[in-house]
Design an enzyme around this catalytic site. Structure first.
Site, PDB file in Angstrom:
ATOM      1  CB  VAL A 121      -0.969   0.106   1.105  1.00  0.00           C
ATOM      2  CG1 VAL A 121      -1.886   1.304   1.279  1.00  0.00           C
ATOM      3  CG2 VAL A 121      -1.968  -1.312   1.255  1.00  0.00           C
ATOM      4  CE1 TYR A 122       5.699   5.205   2.171  1.00  0.00           C
ATOM      5  CE2 TYR A 122       7.434   3.597   1.486  1.00  0.00           C
ATOM      6  CZ  TYR A 122       7.152   5.141   1.873  1.00  0.00           C
ATOM      7  OH  TYR A 122       8.153   5.936   1.754  1.00  0.00           O
TER       8      TYR A 122
END
Length: 326
Positions: A221-222
């Site tokens: 996600v990052y």
């Protein structure tokens, strides 16, 4: 017998003058005088050069390097500047002569950064403590900077957040928090700053990560958010190029910061993670925050005046040899 010059022809008279002058030059008494004069001249020259060197070495650094300051007089907003890379950028910009508008959520840390910046020679520092994901705070940040300094030349979108969350188990809350700070905040803060950047022919620098070119377990996600930030850089660079505004990205490798501790503090593995990343870096070390700051300062300066829409990777060779971190 002495022959008066008036009795000689013009040409012979000139030759007589030359011969007489030469005789005076080679006379021992005149040779001694010229030797003394030459010695005194050499001595004077040496003393002058020594004095200039002494004055240079004992002049305050800010005066010696004044003409070399790449950001002298420029006004820069730096988000997430209370620690890590943001603090390093603030310090580097201070040494390059910039005027700073710093923001972060930790007042105590931000005050320490301001002290360091002032020691480095920057006396014009504005601080705003708050949450950059909030519309009202972003508006306050831009307006207060414009009010204090009269212009905005550089926007550094550095504030970010990360969390270890595999895509198959990532929660909506984790996704929303990272997208809000890593993507939405830079987008909407930049929108507010664009009119001022067009006016000053300034530039935007977004801080991404070297992780967009490699795979790190749990960073899905990052990294998605940072890939979006890099796309934002390229598209905005295309939109603003004709208006004289440059937009670039810096992709740092491992930089000692509080972010690593926040990512893995629940597992107590911050030191182990940092050690593993350094081991995977060919240069065998982490990048100092201020070292990264000097790279950002270069891109913000006129020295990079023909660079826009680029991602500038500074990772010590990390992505060159690291397809993944186990």
């Amino acid at each position: 017998m002495f022959t008066p010059l008036s009795t000689l022809s013009p040409i012979r008279g000139q030759l007589w003058k030359l011969a007489s002058g030469f005789a005076l030059l080679v006379h021992p008494r005149h040779l001694a005088r010229k030797f003394v004069r030459c010695f005194l001249l050499i001595q004077y020259t040496v003393i002058c050069w020594c004095a200039r060197y002494y004055r240079y070495c004992n002049t305050p650094a800010e005066l010696v390097t004044a003409v070399e300051m790449a950001l002298r007089g420029l006004v820069a907003i730096i988000t997430g500047s209370s620690s890590g890379v943001g603090a390093g950028i603030a310090l580097a910009f201070s040494k390059e002569g910039a005027k700073l508008s710093l923001t972060g959520r930790n007042l105590k840390n931000l005050e320490e950064v301001v002290k360091d910046c002032k020691k480095a020679g920057c006396q014009d520092v504005l601080t705003n403590v708050g949450d950059i994901t909030q519309d009202a705070f972003r508006k306050t940040l831009v307006e207060s900077t414009k009010k204090k300094f009269g212009k905005i030349d550089v926007l550094v979108n550095n504030a970010g957040i990360s969390s270890l969350c595999p895509l198959q188990s990532a929660t909506k809350d984790q996704y929303d928090r990272m997208m809000a700070l890593n993507v939405e905040a830079p987008l909407f803060l930049t929108q507010l700053a664009i009119p001022h950047l067009i006016e000053s022919k300034g530039n935007v620098i977004n801080i991404s990560t070297a992780g967009t070119s490699t795979i790190a377990p749990g960073g899905g996600v990052y990294v998605m958010s940072k890939v979006a930030l890099e796309a934002f850089t390229r598209y905005l660079a295309q939109e603003l190029a004709t208006k004289g505004v440059r937009v670039n990205t810096v992709n740092p490798g491992i930089v000692p910061s509080q972010m690593i501790s926040r990512i893995v503090d629940d597992k107590g593995q911050a030191a182990e993670v940092e050690k593993a990343m350094i081991k995977a870096t060919p240069m065998g070390r982490a990048c100092a925050p201020e070292e990264m700051g000097h790279i950002v300062a270069f891109l913000a300066s006129d020295k990079a005046g023909f660079v826009t829409g680029e991602s500038f990777r500074a990772d010590g060779g990390f992505t060159m040899t690291t397809p993944a971190i186990a």
